[in-house]
Write a protein that holds these residues in place. Structure first.
Motif, short mmCIF file in Angstrom:
data_model
loop_
_atom_site.label_atom_id
_atom_site.label_comp_id
_atom_site.label_asym_id
_atom_site.label_seq_id
_atom_site.Cartn_x
_atom_site.Cartn_y
_atom_site.Cartn_z
N MET A 1 0.86 -1.19 0.00
CA MET A 1 0.00 0.00 0.00
C MET A 1 0.89 1.24 0.00
N SER A 2 0.66 2.16 -0.97
CA SER A 2 1.50 3.37 -1.00
C SER A 2 1.11 4.28 0.17
N LEU A 3 2.02 5.17 0.53
CA LEU A 3 1.80 6.04 1.68
C LEU A 3 0.61 6.97 1.43
N ILE A 4 -0.17 7.18 2.48
CA ILE A 4 -1.36 8.04 2.39
C ILE A 4 -0.95 9.47 2.72
N PRO A 5 -1.13 10.43 1.78
CA PRO A 5 -0.74 11.81 2.08
C PRO A 5 -1.65 12.46 3.12
N VAL A 6 -1.04 13.25 4.00
CA VAL A 6 -1.78 13.91 5.09
C VAL A 6 -1.55 15.42 5.03
N THR A 7 -2.62 16.18 5.17
CA THR A 7 -2.55 17.64 5.25
C THR A 7 -3.05 18.05 6.63
N ILE A 8 -2.27 18.88 7.31
CA ILE A 8 -2.71 19.42 8.62
C ILE A 8 -3.25 20.82 8.37
N LEU A 9 -4.49 21.04 8.77
CA LEU A 9 -5.15 22.34 8.57
C LEU A 9 -5.25 23.02 9.93
N GLY A 101 -8.62 25.42 16.99
CA GLY A 101 -8.08 26.75 16.76
C GLY A 101 -7.04 27.20 17.76
N LEU A 102 -6.96 26.51 18.89
CA LEU A 102 -5.98 26.90 19.91
C LEU A 102 -4.78 25.95 19.94
N ALA A 103 -4.71 25.05 18.93
CA ALA A 103 -3.70 24.00 18.98
C ALA A 103 -2.35 24.46 18.45
N ASP A 104 -1.31 23.85 19.00
CA ASP A 104 0.04 23.95 18.47
C ASP A 104 0.19 22.78 17.48
N PRO A 105 0.42 23.06 16.19
CA PRO A 105 0.50 21.96 15.23
C PRO A 105 1.74 21.08 15.40
N ASP A 125 2.21 15.70 4.16
CA ASP A 125 2.39 16.52 2.96
C ASP A 125 2.70 17.96 3.33
N SER A 126 1.85 18.58 4.15
CA SER A 126 2.09 19.98 4.50
C SER A 126 1.21 20.43 5.64
N ILE A 127 1.60 21.55 6.22
CA ILE A 127 0.78 22.23 7.23
C ILE A 127 0.25 23.51 6.59
N LEU A 128 -1.08 23.63 6.53
CA LEU A 128 -1.73 24.82 5.98
C LEU A 128 -2.25 25.65 7.14
N THR A 129 -1.95 26.94 7.15
CA THR A 129 -2.43 27.81 8.22
C THR A 129 -3.33 28.88 7.63
N LEU A 130 -4.53 29.00 8.17
CA LEU A 130 -5.45 30.07 7.79
C LEU A 130 -5.31 31.24 8.76
N VAL A 131 -5.23 32.44 8.21
CA VAL A 131 -5.10 33.65 9.02
C VAL A 131 -6.25 34.58 8.67
N ASP A 132 -6.96 35.04 9.67
CA ASP A 132 -8.13 35.90 9.51
C ASP A 132 -7.66 37.36 9.43
N GLN A 149 1.20 29.01 15.00
CA GLN A 149 0.56 28.42 13.82
C GLN A 149 1.17 28.99 12.54
N VAL A 150 1.48 30.29 12.58
CA VAL A 150 2.15 30.93 11.43
C VAL A 150 3.56 30.36 11.26
N GLY A 151 4.26 30.19 12.37
CA GLY A 151 5.63 29.69 12.31
C GLY A 151 5.73 28.29 11.73
N PHE A 152 4.71 27.46 11.93
CA PHE A 152 4.73 26.08 11.45
C PHE A 152 4.32 25.94 10.00
N ALA A 153 3.72 26.97 9.41
CA ALA A 153 3.05 26.82 8.12
C ALA A 153 3.99 26.51 6.96
N ASP A 154 3.50 25.65 6.05
CA ASP A 154 4.13 25.47 4.74
C ASP A 154 3.42 26.35 3.71
N GLN A 155 2.16 26.69 3.98
CA GLN A 155 1.36 27.54 3.09
C GLN A 155 0.43 28.35 3.99
N ILE A 156 0.32 29.66 3.72
CA ILE A 156 -0.57 30.52 4.51
C ILE A 156 -1.69 31.01 3.61
#
Length: 354
Positions: A1-9, A101-105, A125-132, A149-156
């Motif tokens: 089984m190939s690896l399952i990609p994971v995205t952290i939002l 919303g209060l988590a440290d990724p 795969d990546s950590i996506l961070t949403l900023v309001d 959360q900003v510091g951990f992001a791969d994409q904002i």
């Protein structure tokens, strides 16, 4: 089984994670996605688009996606999902983890490195961070979780930018860039974002190119310190996103972010043993405050680039492509963390060079 990609939002409360998730889950993209929810607030995704039996941990959606909430820890949930996939009782192609919303990724990301069983089934795969955009300045000033959360992001992704003036958005983007220069930024509206910008970003792939904003490495009108290594938001920083008006008295307090980034660069090669010793030592001392660090390094003894990265105390390296014959062998390493002693890091790296 190939690896399952994971995205952290991830992203602070109200930044639009659920809006984005709903779109991902309900869009007819033909992908089967498992969503692991760690959000027990009023904006729980299953309130509106899922019907779940009490106590049910995994819910199948009509478009082939599935949704599950974490009753125990993340590791056991992922293990359960992988097991069901292997046995053929659940069919999904990728996983999205929505953190509260209060988590440290950081600990979520570390799960994929620390646990052999998880590492054998999944690929982070990546950590996506949403900023309001409307509330970001206050949240970043007052809440360390938002800065982390900003510091951990791969994409904002910047949401709600239509609710604020353009100069405020520009100021916010400038501030985010200096907290995390390796994460590309994009403004999004109501969760409308192409899935190609959400999945398969390979932000954690060791061989992915080192995404340091090229402008970050240049001297510009905001003095970036010696040799363009860094930029600090200090007492004299006048970015509008730092100012808050105290009770209308017009007194501006300029906030100094504790999450900062700085870059080490050199055209000399590293001594591998010295570098390993030094990085081991700083990770031992500062690991909990080191959010992300990543570099492409010129190492003595190999004709290939050495790709290096870490999260908190966990770090690893991998051989990348060979240096091209006409390519300048420049090492670049970006450190993103909380109140890291920049001079110690930069001087220590310098001492590891040949």
């Amino acid at each position: 089984m190939s690896l399952i990609p994971v995205t952290i939002l991830t992203g602070f409360l109200g930044s639009g994670k659920t809006t984005l998730l709903k779109r991902v889950l309900t869009e007819a993209h033909g992908q089967k996605i498992a969503v692991v929810e760690n959000e027990f607030g009023e904006e729980n995704i299953d309130n509106e688009i899922l019907v779940s039996e009490p106590g049910e941990q995994i819910i199948q959606l009509n478009n082939g996606c599935i949704c599950c909430s974490i009753r125990e820890d993340l590791r056991s949930t992922l293990s359960l999902l992988a097991d069901k996939k292997r046995k053929g009782t659940l069919d999904f192609e990728r996983v999205v983890i929505e953190t509260t919303g209060l988590a440290d990724p950081g600990p979520v990301a570390q799960t994929f490195f620390m646990d052999d069983e998880i590492a054998e089934s999944y690929l982070l795969d990546s950590i996506l961070t949403l900023v309001d955009a409307k509330h970001a300045a206050t949240q970043l000033n007052e809440r360390q979780e938002a800065r982390r959360q900003v510091g951990f992001a791969d994409q904002i992704f910047i949401s709600k930018s239509d609710l604020v003036a353009k100069d405020e958005v520009d100021a916010l983007m400038h501030r985010l860039k200096h907290m995390n220069p390796r994460a590309p930024q994009k403004t999004v509206h109501f969760g409308e974002v192409a899935l190609s910008e959400v999945f398969d970003l390979r932000g954690f792939n060791l061989n992915a190119k080192l995404d340091i904003d090229p402008d970050f490495l240049k001297e510009d009108d905001h003095d970036h310190g010696h040799e363009g290594h860094d930029h600090e938001h200090g007492e004299h920083c006048d970015h509008p996103s730092h100012a808050h008006d105290h009770a209308g008295h017009g007194h501006h307090h300029h906030h100094d972010d504790d999450v900062k980034s700085f870059v080490f660069r050199s055209d000399r090669a590293f001594d591998p043993a010295k570098l390993e010793d030094f990085l081991g030592a700083i990770v031992n001392i500062y690991g909990p405050r080191m959010l992300r660090y990543k570099g492409v390094l010129n190492m003595r003894g190999t004709e290939r680039k050495v790709i290096f990265q870490g999260v908190h105390q966990l770090m690893g390296s991998d051989l990348g492509p060979a240096w091209a014959a006409d390519e300048k062998r420049t090492s670049k390493m970006v450190f993103i963390g909380i109140d890291l002693p920049q001079d110690i890091f930069l001087q220590g790296m310098e001492q590891c060079l040949i």
